[in-house]
Scaffold this motif. Structure first.
Motif, PDB file in Angstrom:
ATOM      1  N   UNK A   7     -10.576  31.091 -25.643  1.00 54.80           N
ATOM      2  CA  UNK A   7      -9.773  31.893 -24.725  1.00 54.80           C
ATOM      3  C   UNK A   7      -9.389  33.243 -25.326  1.00 54.80           C
ATOM      4  N   UNK A   8      -9.634  33.428 -26.630  1.00 54.71           N
ATOM      5  CA  UNK A   8      -9.386  34.710 -27.291  1.00 54.71           C
ATOM      6  C   UNK A   8     -10.661  35.545 -27.181  1.00 54.71           C
ATOM      7  N   UNK A  50     -29.695  33.314 -32.624  1.00 48.11           N
ATOM      8  CA  UNK A  50     -29.359  32.360 -31.571  1.00 48.11           C
ATOM      9  C   UNK A  50     -29.234  33.078 -30.230  1.00 48.11           C
ATOM     10  N   UNK A  51     -29.522  32.346 -29.165  1.00 48.74           N
ATOM     11  CA  UNK A  51     -29.246  32.838 -27.824  1.00 48.74           C
ATOM     12  C   UNK A  51     -27.868  32.306 -27.430  1.00 48.74           C
ATOM     13  N   UNK A  52     -26.978  33.202 -26.994  1.00 45.30           N
ATOM     14  CA  UNK A  52     -25.570  32.825 -26.830  1.00 45.30           C
ATOM     15  C   UNK A  52     -25.063  33.151 -25.429  1.00 45.30           C
ATOM     16  N   UNK A  53     -24.306  32.201 -24.883  1.00 43.13           N
ATOM     17  CA  UNK A  53     -23.536  32.424 -23.668  1.00 43.13           C
ATOM     18  C   UNK A  53     -22.075  32.138 -24.004  1.00 43.13           C
ATOM     19  N   UNK A  54     -21.149  32.851 -23.374  1.00 38.19           N
ATOM     20  CA  UNK A  54     -19.737  32.693 -23.706  1.00 38.19           C
ATOM     21  C   UNK A  54     -18.924  32.257 -22.491  1.00 38.19           C
ATOM     22  N   UNK A  55     -17.815  31.574 -22.778  1.00 36.33           N
ATOM     23  CA  UNK A  55     -16.908  31.118 -21.726  1.00 36.33           C
ATOM     24  C   UNK A  55     -15.473  31.256 -22.219  1.00 36.33           C
ATOM     25  N   UNK A  56     -14.566  31.654 -21.311  1.00 39.35           N
ATOM     26  CA  UNK A  56     -13.183  31.926 -21.681  1.00 39.35           C
ATOM     27  C   UNK A  56     -12.290  30.684 -21.648  1.00 39.35           C
ATOM     28  N   UNK A  57     -12.798  29.577 -21.128  1.00 40.59           N
ATOM     29  CA  UNK A  57     -11.995  28.351 -21.112  1.00 40.59           C
ATOM     30  C   UNK A  57     -12.923  27.145 -20.995  1.00 40.59           C
ATOM     31  N   UNK A  58     -12.317  25.947 -21.060  1.00 34.90           N
ATOM     32  CA  UNK A  58     -13.108  24.728 -21.062  1.00 34.90           C
ATOM     33  C   UNK A  58     -13.860  24.470 -19.784  1.00 34.90           C
ATOM     34  N   UNK A  59     -13.246  24.760 -18.639  1.00 36.90           N
ATOM     35  CA  UNK A  59     -13.911  24.530 -17.353  1.00 36.90           C
ATOM     36  C   UNK A  59     -15.159  25.406 -17.218  1.00 36.90           C
ATOM     37  N   UNK A  60     -15.029  26.695 -17.604  1.00 32.65           N
ATOM     38  CA  UNK A  60     -16.178  27.598 -17.527  1.00 32.65           C
ATOM     39  C   UNK A  60     -17.262  27.171 -18.516  1.00 32.65           C
ATOM     40  N   UNK A  61     -16.836  26.677 -19.679  1.00 34.16           N
ATOM     41  CA  UNK A  61     -17.805  26.207 -20.671  1.00 34.16           C
ATOM     42  C   UNK A  61     -18.575  25.006 -20.135  1.00 34.16           C
ATOM     43  N   UNK A  62     -17.873  24.078 -19.490  1.00 28.26           N
ATOM     44  CA  UNK A  62     -18.525  22.897 -18.928  1.00 28.26           C
ATOM     45  C   UNK A  62     -19.534  23.296 -17.846  1.00 28.26           C
ATOM     46  N   UNK A  63     -19.152  24.272 -17.026  1.00 28.97           N
ATOM     47  CA  UNK A  63     -20.071  24.761 -15.993  1.00 28.97           C
ATOM     48  C   UNK A  63     -21.317  25.381 -16.630  1.00 28.97           C
ATOM     49  N   UNK A  85      -6.296  26.940 -22.590  1.00 30.95           N
ATOM     50  CA  UNK A  85      -5.570  26.513 -21.383  1.00 30.95           C
ATOM     51  C   UNK A  85      -6.451  25.649 -20.497  1.00 30.95           C
ATOM     52  N   UNK A  86      -5.828  24.719 -19.768  1.00 31.13           N
ATOM     53  CA  UNK A  86      -6.601  23.832 -18.899  1.00 31.13           C
ATOM     54  C   UNK A  86      -7.307  22.774 -19.718  1.00 31.13           C
ATOM     55  N   UNK A  87      -8.618  22.795 -19.692  1.00 31.77           N
ATOM     56  CA  UNK A  87      -9.441  21.840 -20.436  1.00 31.77           C
ATOM     57  C   UNK A  87      -9.507  22.278 -21.898  1.00 31.77           C
ATOM     58  N   UNK A  88      -8.816  21.551 -22.791  1.00 33.39           N
ATOM     59  CA  UNK A  88      -8.818  21.965 -24.191  1.00 33.39           C
ATOM     60  C   UNK A  88     -10.089  21.500 -24.901  1.00 33.39           C
ATOM     61  N   UNK A  89     -10.194  21.834 -26.181  1.00 34.37           N
ATOM     62  CA  UNK A  89     -11.412  21.547 -26.923  1.00 34.37           C
ATOM     63  C   UNK A  89     -11.768  20.080 -26.998  1.00 34.37           C
ATOM     64  N   UNK A  90     -10.781  19.212 -27.240  1.00 36.31           N
ATOM     65  CA  UNK A  90     -11.049  17.782 -27.316  1.00 36.31           C
ATOM     66  C   UNK A  90     -11.495  17.215 -25.970  1.00 36.31           C
ATOM     67  N   UNK A  91     -10.833  17.675 -24.903  1.00 35.72           N
ATOM     68  CA  UNK A  91     -11.225  17.215 -23.562  1.00 35.72           C
ATOM     69  C   UNK A  91     -12.623  17.701 -23.206  1.00 35.72           C
ATOM     70  N   UNK A  92     -12.912  18.952 -23.568  1.00 44.11           N
ATOM     71  CA  UNK A  92     -14.247  19.499 -23.326  1.00 44.11           C
ATOM     72  C   UNK A  92     -15.286  18.718 -24.131  1.00 44.11           C
ATOM     73  N   UNK A  93     -14.959  18.399 -25.380  1.00 45.35           N
ATOM     74  CA  UNK A  93     -15.854  17.604 -26.214  1.00 45.35           C
ATOM     75  C   UNK A  93     -16.175  16.272 -25.544  1.00 45.35           C
ATOM     76  N   UNK A 152     -21.811  19.612 -31.022  1.00 48.62           N
ATOM     77  CA  UNK A 152     -20.506  20.223 -30.746  1.00 48.62           C
ATOM     78  C   UNK A 152     -19.789  20.535 -32.052  1.00 48.62           C
ATOM     79  N   UNK A 153     -19.365  21.796 -32.194  1.00 47.37           N
ATOM     80  CA  UNK A 153     -18.578  22.223 -33.351  1.00 47.37           C
ATOM     81  C   UNK A 153     -17.229  22.695 -32.841  1.00 47.37           C
ATOM     82  N   UNK A 154     -16.149  22.077 -33.323  1.00 47.75           N
ATOM     83  CA  UNK A 154     -14.793  22.460 -32.922  1.00 47.75           C
ATOM     84  C   UNK A 154     -14.217  23.479 -33.904  1.00 47.75           C
ATOM     85  N   UNK A 155     -13.514  24.475 -33.354  1.00 45.16           N
ATOM     86  CA  UNK A 155     -12.897  25.520 -34.167  1.00 45.16           C
ATOM     87  C   UNK A 155     -11.411  25.599 -33.815  1.00 45.16           C
TER      88      UNK A 155
END
Length: 213
Positions: A19-20, A36-49, A66-74, A86-89
């Motif tokens: 989100x930063x 690497x080929x990279x796509x970015x997302x500002x939150x968990x929901x967008x990352x899941x999409x 905010x919303x879907x946090x890293x553990x929930x997204x994992x 999956x790498x958590x930061x």
């Protein structure tokens, strides 16, 4: 809005979720420089999409969003994409959270500021383990197909009777004596019994009795 670049021979496709915006774009820029080929997302929901849309090999996600946090997204990501790396930061190291992350399938747990070379090493090693797992799964699948009794060729009533016997005895602990002329497929029948038995994960050991003193 996700930012994505294309590449003909990239090392892997990565989704970076944070989100930063400054951190997110810095990680994306440095990973692109590493091939690497990279796509970015500002939150968990967008990352899941993005995961559902692009099916990448790697997800690098912040823990606190905010919303879907890293553990929930994992958890959601591993449910839908079991082979996803999956790498958590996180900016706040927490042993308990790190343990939970690893138990839920994270390949690694890094603290900010992330050293890009360390992240690349973690990704490369995880991708190699992923490749080996997929190869092993493919080999097991091929072996299973080869040894399954339905793949023993034969449609005559006599062969159908053999298949029925294999199906009956395989789940039991009974000892089985297979007799027949040379070349009639006694070993294939033995392998099929083993493959369809509760001992299928144990080794199938062949012993040439005539060679024993």
């Amino acid at each position: 809005m996700a930012d994505q670049v294309s590449g003909e021979s990239c090392r892997a496709h990565v989704v970076v979720a944070d989100d930063d915006a400054a951190v997110r774009e810095a990680h994306a820029k440095l990973l692109r420089k590493k091939g690497f080929e990279v796509a970015t997302a500002a939150d968990g929901e967008k990352a899941l999409a993005l995961l559902q849309e692009t099916a990448p090999e790697v997800l690098v996600t912040d823990l606190h969003m905010p919303g879907l946090n890293g553990l929930q997204l994992l958890h959601r990501a591993r449910e839908e994409f079991p082979e996803l790396v999956v790498v958590l930061v996180t900016g706040l190291p927490d042993v308990e959270t790190a343990v939970r992350a690893m138990q839920n399938g994270a390949e690694h747990y890094l603290t900010k500021p992330v050293q890009i070379d360390e992240l690349v090493v973690v990704i490369d090693r995880a991708l190699e383990r992923r490749r080996l797992r997929l190869e092993a799964t493919e080999l097991r699948s091929r072996l299973n197909e080869r040894l399954h009794f339905n793949n023993i060729i034969g449609s005559s009533p006599a062969m159908q009777a053999v298949f029925d016997i294999i199906e009956q005895v395989a789940p039991t602990r009974a000892s089985v004596l297979i007799t027949g002329e040379s070349g009639t497929g006694k070993e294939l029948a033995a392998q099929a019994i083993h493959r369809n038995s509760p001992r299928t994960r144990a080794p199938f050991v062949k012993l040439h009795c005539a060679a024993l003193a």
